[in-house]
Design an enzyme around this catalytic site. Sequence first.
Site, PDB file in Angstrom:
ATOM      1  N   ASP A 140      11.122  27.686  33.447  1.00 60.31           N
ATOM      2  CA  ASP A 140       9.823  27.699  32.788  1.00 60.31           C
ATOM      3  C   ASP A 140       9.863  28.600  31.553  1.00 60.31           C
ATOM      4  O   ASP A 140      10.189  29.784  31.653  1.00 60.31           O
ATOM      5  CB  ASP A 140       8.746  28.180  33.758  1.00 60.31           C
ATOM      6  CG  ASP A 140       7.351  27.851  33.244  1.00 60.31           C
ATOM      7  OD1 ASP A 140       7.195  26.826  32.558  1.00 60.31           O
ATOM      8  OD2 ASP A 140       6.417  28.628  33.520  1.00 60.31           O
ATOM      9  N   HIS A 147      -0.452  31.766  23.559  1.00 62.29           N
ATOM     10  CA  HIS A 147      -0.534  32.236  24.949  1.00 62.29           C
ATOM     11  C   HIS A 147       0.148  33.604  25.085  1.00 62.29           C
ATOM     12  O   HIS A 147      -0.402  34.525  25.695  1.00 62.29           O
ATOM     13  CB  HIS A 147       0.140  31.222  25.882  1.00 62.29           C
ATOM     14  CG  HIS A 147       0.289  31.708  27.290  1.00 62.29           C
ATOM     15  ND1 HIS A 147      -0.780  31.914  28.124  1.00 62.29           N
ATOM     16  CD2 HIS A 147       1.392  32.051  28.012  1.00 62.29           C
ATOM     17  CE1 HIS A 147      -0.345  32.358  29.302  1.00 62.29           C
ATOM     18  NE2 HIS A 147       0.965  32.445  29.262  1.00 62.29           N
ATOM     19  N   GLU A 213      -1.664  27.070  35.086  1.00 60.38           N
ATOM     20  CA  GLU A 213      -1.159  27.108  33.713  1.00 60.38           C
ATOM     21  C   GLU A 213      -0.947  25.674  33.260  1.00 60.38           C
ATOM     22  O   GLU A 213      -0.197  24.914  33.898  1.00 60.38           O
ATOM     23  CB  GLU A 213       0.153  27.909  33.619  1.00 60.38           C
ATOM     24  CG  GLU A 213      -0.056  29.397  33.847  1.00 60.38           C
ATOM     25  CD  GLU A 213       1.182  30.252  33.561  1.00 60.38           C
ATOM     26  OE1 GLU A 213       2.306  29.699  33.526  1.00 60.38           O
ATOM     27  OE2 GLU A 213       1.015  31.474  33.366  1.00 60.38           O
ATOM     28  N   GLU A 215       0.797  23.091  31.315  1.00 58.37           N
ATOM     29  CA  GLU A 215       2.102  23.009  30.664  1.00 58.37           C
ATOM     30  C   GLU A 215       2.541  21.552  30.585  1.00 58.37           C
ATOM     31  O   GLU A 215       1.992  20.682  31.265  1.00 58.37           O
ATOM     32  CB  GLU A 215       3.165  23.792  31.467  1.00 58.37           C
ATOM     33  CG  GLU A 215       2.764  25.242  31.722  1.00 58.37           C
ATOM     34  CD  GLU A 215       3.925  26.133  32.127  1.00 58.37           C
ATOM     35  OE1 GLU A 215       5.099  25.729  31.943  1.00 58.37           O
ATOM     36  OE2 GLU A 215       3.649  27.232  32.631  1.00 58.37           O
ATOM     37  N   ASP A 247       1.818  25.169  36.421  1.00 58.80           N
ATOM     38  CA  ASP A 247       2.569  26.316  36.941  1.00 58.80           C
ATOM     39  C   ASP A 247       1.563  27.267  37.596  1.00 58.80           C
ATOM     40  O   ASP A 247       1.123  28.242  36.992  1.00 58.80           O
ATOM     41  CB  ASP A 247       3.316  26.994  35.772  1.00 58.80           C
ATOM     42  CG  ASP A 247       4.054  28.240  36.202  1.00 58.80           C
ATOM     43  OD1 ASP A 247       4.379  28.369  37.400  1.00 58.80           O
ATOM     44  OD2 ASP A 247       4.326  29.105  35.330  1.00 58.80           O
ATOM     45  N   ARG A 251      -1.906  35.872  39.777  1.00 59.79           N
ATOM     46  CA  ARG A 251      -1.835  36.926  38.748  1.00 59.79           C
ATOM     47  C   ARG A 251      -1.706  38.324  39.322  1.00 59.79           C
ATOM     48  O   ARG A 251      -1.054  39.195  38.723  1.00 59.79           O
ATOM     49  CB  ARG A 251      -3.078  36.862  37.851  1.00 59.79           C
ATOM     50  CG  ARG A 251      -3.292  35.559  37.125  1.00 59.79           C
ATOM     51  CD  ARG A 251      -2.149  35.249  36.180  1.00 59.79           C
ATOM     52  NE  ARG A 251      -2.383  33.987  35.464  1.00 59.79           N
ATOM     53  CZ  ARG A 251      -1.431  33.353  34.794  1.00 59.79           C
ATOM     54  NH1 ARG A 251      -0.196  33.839  34.731  1.00 59.79           N
ATOM     55  NH2 ARG A 251      -1.699  32.226  34.174  1.00 59.79           N
ATOM     56  N   GLN A 254       1.828  38.687  40.456  1.00 60.58           N
ATOM     57  CA  GLN A 254       2.661  38.737  39.253  1.00 60.58           C
ATOM     58  C   GLN A 254       2.600  40.117  38.599  1.00 60.58           C
ATOM     59  O   GLN A 254       3.624  40.684  38.211  1.00 60.58           O
ATOM     60  CB  GLN A 254       2.162  37.667  38.272  1.00 60.58           C
ATOM     61  CG  GLN A 254       3.020  37.494  37.026  1.00 60.58           C
ATOM     62  CD  GLN A 254       2.487  36.378  36.123  1.00 60.58           C
ATOM     63  OE1 GLN A 254       1.497  35.710  36.432  1.00 60.58           O
ATOM     64  NE2 GLN A 254       3.155  36.179  34.995  1.00 60.58           N
ATOM     65  N   LYS A 267       4.871  32.758  41.382  1.00 59.88           N
ATOM     66  CA  LYS A 267       4.903  31.403  40.856  1.00 59.88           C
ATOM     67  C   LYS A 267       5.710  30.431  41.713  1.00 59.88           C
ATOM     68  O   LYS A 267       5.579  29.216  41.544  1.00 59.88           O
ATOM     69  CB  LYS A 267       5.464  31.415  39.430  1.00 59.88           C
ATOM     70  CG  LYS A 267       4.463  31.977  38.418  1.00 59.88           C
ATOM     71  CD  LYS A 267       5.124  32.338  37.111  1.00 59.88           C
ATOM     72  CE  LYS A 267       4.120  32.871  36.102  1.00 59.88           C
ATOM     73  NZ  LYS A 267       3.341  31.818  35.430  1.00 59.88           N
ATOM     74  N   THR A 271       4.465  24.264  42.220  1.00 62.57           N
ATOM     75  CA  THR A 271       4.352  23.745  40.859  1.00 62.57           C
ATOM     76  C   THR A 271       4.014  22.271  41.010  1.00 62.57           C
ATOM     77  O   THR A 271       4.661  21.577  41.797  1.00 62.57           O
ATOM     78  CB  THR A 271       5.685  23.891  40.088  1.00 62.57           C
ATOM     79  OG1 THR A 271       6.053  25.267  40.066  1.00 62.57           O
ATOM     80  CG2 THR A 271       5.578  23.358  38.665  1.00 62.57           C
ATOM     81  N   GLU A 388      -6.776  33.444  30.485  1.00 60.61           N
ATOM     82  CA  GLU A 388      -7.194  33.585  29.087  1.00 60.61           C
ATOM     83  C   GLU A 388      -8.656  33.189  28.886  1.00 60.61           C
ATOM     84  O   GLU A 388      -9.391  33.858  28.169  1.00 60.61           O
ATOM     85  CB  GLU A 388      -6.304  32.714  28.192  1.00 60.61           C
ATOM     86  CG  GLU A 388      -4.857  33.178  28.116  1.00 60.61           C
ATOM     87  CD  GLU A 388      -3.932  32.088  27.598  1.00 60.61           C
ATOM     88  OE1 GLU A 388      -3.464  31.271  28.421  1.00 60.61           O
ATOM     89  OE2 GLU A 388      -3.700  32.053  26.376  1.00 60.61           O
TER      90      GLU A 388
HETATM   91 MN    MN Z   1       4.296  29.110  33.191  1.00 64.29          MN
END
Ligand code: MN
Length: 443
Positions: A140, A147, A213, A215, A247, A251, A254, A267, A271, A388
């Site tokens: 990834d 971002h 996420e 993607e 993804d 948080r 993480q 993560k 997925t 975000e």
């Molecule tokens: Mn990602």
Amino acid sequence: MTALDRTHDPKRKSWVEEANAADAEFPLQNLPFGVFAREGETPRGGVAIGQRIFDLGAAIAEGLFDGVALEAAQAASGPALNPLMAQGARHWTALRQRAFDLLDADGKDRDRAALLAEKLLVPMRQARMHLPARIGNYTDFFASSYHASNTGRMLRPDNPDPLLPNYRWIPIAYHGRASSVRPSGEKVRRPNGQRLPVSGSPVFGPSQSLDYELEVGVFIGLGNALGRPVPIGQAAERVFGLCLLNDWSARDVQGWEYQPLGPFLAKSFATTISPWVVTADALAPFRCPALERPEGDPNPLPYLFNERDQAEGGFSIELEVLIETGKMRASGARPHGLSRGNLRDLYWTIAQMVAHHTSNGCNLEPGDLFGTGTVSGPEPGSYGSLLELAWRGTKPVALPNGETRRFLEDGDEMIFRARAKRDGFATIGFGECRGRIEPALQA
Ligand code: MN
């Protein structure tokens, strides 16, 4: 890169009527590959047309292929597309062109194919989609500078430059977990994990800040031998096609685990990808220049720089994120659009990702998957994660039914969609990438 040919002609129609609708995601000009099965059947390769799946194995049995297209159809008719991916662009193109001619309302074999429609076409609603390939490795990236800047501003608010010093030089990535990649529609269990509360010692339990996420996934077709890097000028032709990728990210987990080696359990629990792979051939009309680097940014080092890649290594693909909460579902409300972005906003091209990934001699294999990294654009309406949009929980996102979200709640279903559009060409879609959050197991 792929030349434009008859398969990109917007005037061509299919004898599969619904594929000609103005809002069809899978018109004749798309023809993405996927792996499907009806109840009790063995998964096998097919091509999406309208609301149906063109069954490659059935078409082989009817003698509709020969030559290179037959070799490719045989490679695609098993339970994973890796053998087709391994054959290379000549085979991919031949198979897509032959499928086009068979499904073309004015094709010379139209009558032969249309008479066999019952055997050749499987309604999508009868089939379950599987992963398109056996994914040996998943990497990834972090290719959107918008971002990366947003997360930099949150994590390092006092730093004048939101980007870390390596960002403008290296297509940053981490090695993801291939075993937990799942096709659209499979539920996603909220992970348990270790997090550090605002005060006190670390605790273990359900993630309190589960996120998505937005993607794009990249399926590698032709790999490279160990020790043999792929030059940037040959990188684009290694790409079999694209899909949508979520993804999922915890948080809180993480934030506590990522230093110094990057994301791990935050993560690797899930997925989700959309099951149809839109080929590089189908996307040829939607190529665009790489993002123009802001004044003062360094040029990419020579191994990451190629004139043609700069001129047409980007993709203009509109991306959309929608949410359907449990309450919305119960009340019959439609999914709510959270953001819209575009793949052309990436700082690094997909060819640069391939060239960088192999630059140390690392070997890619057919069916390997890349994620581009969260695709965010410059405007808040284009941010590709809840992190975000709700700015790390400080600006909860308001939904039309009065609910708010800082992060995802159990029962929330995330839906990604995408369309490639350009004047003078047929619009093509990707289908959905969808996943619903289930409650965590008792910790
Ligand atoms: Mn990602």
